[in-house]
Design a protein around this motif. Sequence first.
Motif, PDB file in Angstrom:
ATOM      1  N   LYS A 165       0.849  -1.180   0.000  1.00 59.33           N
ATOM      2  CA  LYS A 165       0.000   0.000   0.000  1.00 59.33           C
ATOM      3  C   LYS A 165       0.896   1.245   0.000  1.00 59.33           C
ATOM      4  O   LYS A 165       1.847   1.317   0.763  1.00 59.33           O
ATOM      5  CB  LYS A 165      -0.919  -0.005   1.220  1.00 59.33           C
ATOM      6  CG  LYS A 165      -1.921  -1.156   1.183  1.00 59.33           C
ATOM      7  CD  LYS A 165      -2.772  -1.178   2.425  1.00 59.33           C
ATOM      8  CE  LYS A 165      -3.774  -2.353   2.385  1.00 59.33           C
ATOM      9  NZ  LYS A 165      -4.584  -2.430   3.608  1.00 59.33           N
ATOM     10  N   PRO A 166       0.590   2.205  -0.864  1.00 59.33           N
ATOM     11  CA  PRO A 166       1.476   3.364  -1.012  1.00 59.33           C
ATOM     12  C   PRO A 166       1.680   4.121   0.296  1.00 59.33           C
ATOM     13  O   PRO A 166       0.753   4.301   1.092  1.00 59.33           O
ATOM     14  CB  PRO A 166       0.736   4.235  -2.032  1.00 59.33           C
ATOM     15  CG  PRO A 166      -0.151   3.303  -2.765  1.00 59.33           C
ATOM     16  CD  PRO A 166      -0.568   2.258  -1.782  1.00 59.33           C
ATOM     17  N   LEU A 167       2.912   4.550   0.502  1.00 54.82           N
ATOM     18  CA  LEU A 167       3.275   5.443   1.598  1.00 54.82           C
ATOM     19  C   LEU A 167       4.206   6.500   1.013  1.00 54.82           C
ATOM     20  O   LEU A 167       5.339   6.195   0.623  1.00 54.82           O
ATOM     21  CB  LEU A 167       3.966   4.689   2.732  1.00 54.82           C
ATOM     22  CG  LEU A 167       4.465   5.555   3.900  1.00 54.82           C
ATOM     23  CD1 LEU A 167       3.326   6.363   4.522  1.00 54.82           C
ATOM     24  CD2 LEU A 167       5.164   4.700   4.952  1.00 54.82           C
ATOM     25  N   ILE A 168       3.705   7.729   0.915  1.00 54.31           N
ATOM     26  CA  ILE A 168       4.437   8.822   0.274  1.00 54.31           C
ATOM     27  C   ILE A 168       4.560   9.978   1.243  1.00 54.31           C
ATOM     28  O   ILE A 168       3.629  10.280   1.994  1.00 54.31           O
ATOM     29  CB  ILE A 168       3.701   9.280  -1.002  1.00 54.31           C
ATOM     30  CG1 ILE A 168       3.628   8.123  -2.017  1.00 54.31           C
ATOM     31  CG2 ILE A 168       4.374  10.493  -1.631  1.00 54.31           C
ATOM     32  CD1 ILE A 168       2.706   8.399  -3.187  1.00 54.31           C
ATOM     33  N   VAL A 169       5.715  10.615   1.244  1.00 57.04           N
ATOM     34  CA  VAL A 169       5.938  11.800   2.077  1.00 57.04           C
ATOM     35  C   VAL A 169       5.974  13.015   1.162  1.00 57.04           C
ATOM     36  O   VAL A 169       6.747  13.052   0.196  1.00 57.04           O
ATOM     37  CB  VAL A 169       7.250  11.698   2.867  1.00 57.04           C
ATOM     38  CG1 VAL A 169       7.418  12.926   3.761  1.00 57.04           C
ATOM     39  CG2 VAL A 169       7.276  10.431   3.704  1.00 57.04           C
ATOM     40  N   ALA A 170       5.138  14.009   1.438  1.00 54.61           N
ATOM     41  CA  ALA A 170       5.106  15.249   0.662  1.00 54.61           C
ATOM     42  C   ALA A 170       5.569  16.400   1.550  1.00 54.61           C
ATOM     43  O   ALA A 170       5.227  16.458   2.734  1.00 54.61           O
ATOM     44  CB  ALA A 170       3.698  15.524   0.136  1.00 54.61           C
ATOM     45  N   LEU A 171       6.348  17.301   0.981  1.00 55.17           N
ATOM     46  CA  LEU A 171       6.860  18.447   1.733  1.00 55.17           C
ATOM     47  C   LEU A 171       6.224  19.725   1.213  1.00 55.17           C
ATOM     48  O   LEU A 171       6.151  19.945   0.004  1.00 55.17           O
ATOM     49  CB  LEU A 171       8.388  18.531   1.605  1.00 55.17           C
ATOM     50  CG  LEU A 171       9.167  17.305   2.088  1.00 55.17           C
ATOM     51  CD1 LEU A 171      10.674  17.558   1.989  1.00 55.17           C
ATOM     52  CD2 LEU A 171       8.793  16.945   3.518  1.00 55.17           C
ATOM     53  N   ASP A 172       5.780  20.551   2.134  1.00 60.80           N
ATOM     54  CA  ASP A 172       5.109  21.807   1.804  1.00 60.80           C
ATOM     55  C   ASP A 172       5.976  22.975   2.267  1.00 60.80           C
ATOM     56  O   ASP A 172       6.097  23.239   3.463  1.00 60.80           O
ATOM     57  CB  ASP A 172       3.735  21.852   2.477  1.00 60.80           C
ATOM     58  CG  ASP A 172       2.972  23.135   2.172  1.00 60.80           C
ATOM     59  OD1 ASP A 172       3.316  23.803   1.181  1.00 60.80           O
ATOM     60  OD2 ASP A 172       2.034  23.462   2.919  1.00 60.80           O
ATOM     61  N   SER A 173       6.618  23.648   1.317  1.00 57.12           N
ATOM     62  CA  SER A 173       7.423  24.848   1.591  1.00 57.12           C
ATOM     63  C   SER A 173       8.606  24.575   2.512  1.00 57.12           C
ATOM     64  O   SER A 173       8.983  25.428   3.320  1.00 57.12           O
ATOM     65  CB  SER A 173       6.541  25.958   2.193  1.00 57.12           C
ATOM     66  OG  SER A 173       5.480  26.276   1.330  1.00 57.12           O
ATOM     67  N   VAL A 174       9.206  23.409   2.407  1.00 57.79           N
ATOM     68  CA  VAL A 174      10.434  23.110   3.152  1.00 57.79           C
ATOM     69  C   VAL A 174      11.602  23.575   2.290  1.00 57.79           C
ATOM     70  O   VAL A 174      11.866  23.006   1.232  1.00 57.79           O
ATOM     71  CB  VAL A 174      10.546  21.605   3.456  1.00 57.79           C
ATOM     72  CG1 VAL A 174      11.883  21.275   4.110  1.00 57.79           C
ATOM     73  CG2 VAL A 174       9.407  21.184   4.375  1.00 57.79           C
ATOM     74  N   THR A 175      12.296  24.613   2.738  1.00 60.56           N
ATOM     75  CA  THR A 175      13.306  25.255   1.900  1.00 60.56           C
ATOM     76  C   THR A 175      14.740  24.903   2.274  1.00 60.56           C
ATOM     77  O   THR A 175      15.667  25.296   1.563  1.00 60.56           O
ATOM     78  CB  THR A 175      13.148  26.789   1.967  1.00 60.56           C
ATOM     79  OG1 THR A 175      13.214  27.212   3.339  1.00 60.56           O
ATOM     80  CG2 THR A 175      11.798  27.207   1.394  1.00 60.56           C
ATOM     81  N   ASP A 176      14.944  24.186   3.362  1.00 60.15           N
ATOM     82  CA  ASP A 176      16.295  23.808   3.772  1.00 60.15           C
ATOM     83  C   ASP A 176      16.653  22.473   3.117  1.00 60.15           C
ATOM     84  O   ASP A 176      16.009  21.454   3.395  1.00 60.15           O
ATOM     85  CB  ASP A 176      16.355  23.694   5.294  1.00 60.15           C
ATOM     86  CG  ASP A 176      17.779  23.495   5.803  1.00 60.15           C
ATOM     87  OD1 ASP A 176      18.647  23.068   5.017  1.00 60.15           O
ATOM     88  OD2 ASP A 176      18.029  23.745   7.001  1.00 60.15           O
ATOM     89  N   PRO A 177      17.672  22.428   2.248  1.00 56.48           N
ATOM     90  CA  PRO A 177      18.020  21.167   1.586  1.00 56.48           C
ATOM     91  C   PRO A 177      18.460  20.078   2.565  1.00 56.48           C
ATOM     92  O   PRO A 177      18.305  18.893   2.286  1.00 56.48           O
ATOM     93  CB  PRO A 177      19.151  21.562   0.631  1.00 56.48           C
ATOM     94  CG  PRO A 177      19.680  22.853   1.165  1.00 56.48           C
ATOM     95  CD  PRO A 177      18.528  23.540   1.800  1.00 56.48           C
ATOM     96  N   ARG A 178      18.975  20.474   3.730  1.00 57.84           N
ATOM     97  CA  ARG A 178      19.369  19.462   4.719  1.00 57.84           C
ATOM     98  C   ARG A 178      18.142  18.781   5.319  1.00 57.84           C
ATOM     99  O   ARG A 178      18.170  17.592   5.613  1.00 57.84           O
ATOM    100  CB  ARG A 178      20.227  20.106   5.813  1.00 57.84           C
ATOM    101  CG  ARG A 178      21.597  20.572   5.322  1.00 57.84           C
ATOM    102  CD  ARG A 178      22.303  21.432   6.332  1.00 57.84           C
ATOM    103  NE  ARG A 178      21.548  22.660   6.594  1.00 57.84           N
ATOM    104  CZ  ARG A 178      21.949  23.624   7.423  1.00 57.84           C
ATOM    105  NH1 ARG A 178      23.092  23.486   8.075  1.00 57.84           N
ATOM    106  NH2 ARG A 178      21.222  24.705   7.598  1.00 57.84           N
ATOM    107  N   ASN A 179      17.068  19.543   5.485  1.00 55.60           N
ATOM    108  CA  ASN A 179      15.819  18.933   5.940  1.00 55.60           C
ATOM    109  C   ASN A 179      15.275  17.964   4.886  1.00 55.60           C
ATOM    110  O   ASN A 179      14.777  16.893   5.215  1.00 55.60           O
ATOM    111  CB  ASN A 179      14.774  20.020   6.233  1.00 55.60           C
ATOM    112  CG  ASN A 179      14.780  20.447   7.695  1.00 55.60           C
ATOM    113  OD1 ASN A 179      15.161  19.677   8.572  1.00 55.60           O
ATOM    114  ND2 ASN A 179      14.379  21.674   7.947  1.00 55.60           N
ATOM    115  N   LEU A 180      15.366  18.366   3.621  1.00 55.72           N
ATOM    116  CA  LEU A 180      14.930  17.477   2.547  1.00 55.72           C
ATOM    117  C   LEU A 180      15.746  16.191   2.560  1.00 55.72           C
ATOM    118  O   LEU A 180      15.195  15.087   2.452  1.00 55.72           O
ATOM    119  CB  LEU A 180      15.067  18.178   1.199  1.00 55.72           C
ATOM    120  CG  LEU A 180      14.843  17.309  -0.055  1.00 55.72           C
ATOM    121  CD1 LEU A 180      13.471  16.658  -0.036  1.00 55.72           C
ATOM    122  CD2 LEU A 180      15.034  18.143  -1.319  1.00 55.72           C
TER     123      LEU A 180
END
Length: 315
Positions: A165-180
């Motif tokens: 079953k799909p499990l996807i993480v979406a990021l909303d306005s996360v601008t720090d590449p280290r957080n990504l």
Amino acid sequence: MAGNSSRRGSIKKTGKGNPTAGSGGRVKRGLVGRGPTPKAKDREGHIAYKTRKNAEKKAAPRRKSVKKAGDTEWIAGRNSVVEALRANMPVSAVYVAEGAERDGRLRETFRIVADRGISLLEIGRVELDRLTDGAVHQGLAARVPAYEYAHPDDLLERAALAGEKPLIVALDSVTDPRNLGAVVRSAAGFGAHGVLIPERRSAGMTASAWKTSAGAAARLPVAQATNLTRQLKAYQEAGCMVIGLAADGDVGLEDLDLATGPLVVVVGSEGDGLSRLVAETCDQLVSIPMVNDVESLNAGVAAGVTLYAISRLRA
């Protein structure tokens, strides 16, 4: 003079109206019929033709595209280059300044480059300064190609191929590449099928994000969406439930009943959280229980905690 046929203009040279040509002369082909008049929907320029073409365009299957990040990136400095090579970043070439002093980091770089078959070039220090835009490179730099983003639908297909079953993480306005990079690492570690980021107002898969992911970016796809809200709705239409992390969520993470089904987890920025449209699109807002008055966790930590809890609930 009358009857002087050589006088200029005395004889009409065109076929039209020329009695010497006749109806069966050189304009005979003009008498051939063109067949029935095409229907309005088949005549270019007619509104019915344009309407039909627009309808066909909308009905045609959407072609998946792979998007690339910006220009080639440079990693400058001995520690940075060694860390990038250790993290299995897709380094295309390593540059060493002529006469650079050999030390343990440089020797490790040479060894990894030889094992992986990466190009090693020795150039002048002035040229290396120019390539790295004046960064402090310590005589060592690496070139990294543009990152190839997946299509958002690829993340669903990856889950289908695995029979999960799909499990996807979406990021909303996360601008720090280290957080990504940290989110990608957690997503890979806890069984997610990919990470989704918007094209604008978001960190991309830069060299810094690659390093923070500790090699996970080579194993887990990262997709880009032109419009995050619209893509979340598309995931909902595909059967996924969308939850957003919020400090004032309606449900605590420990009581998340949606964890066992197809799920998209949306993580907002540390300062502003989820945007209004994204929050309104979510099927449920979920909060992470906190012991004291800490207002929020950064995106990387919040995603890691949530994915760990989801993996326990799924197990």
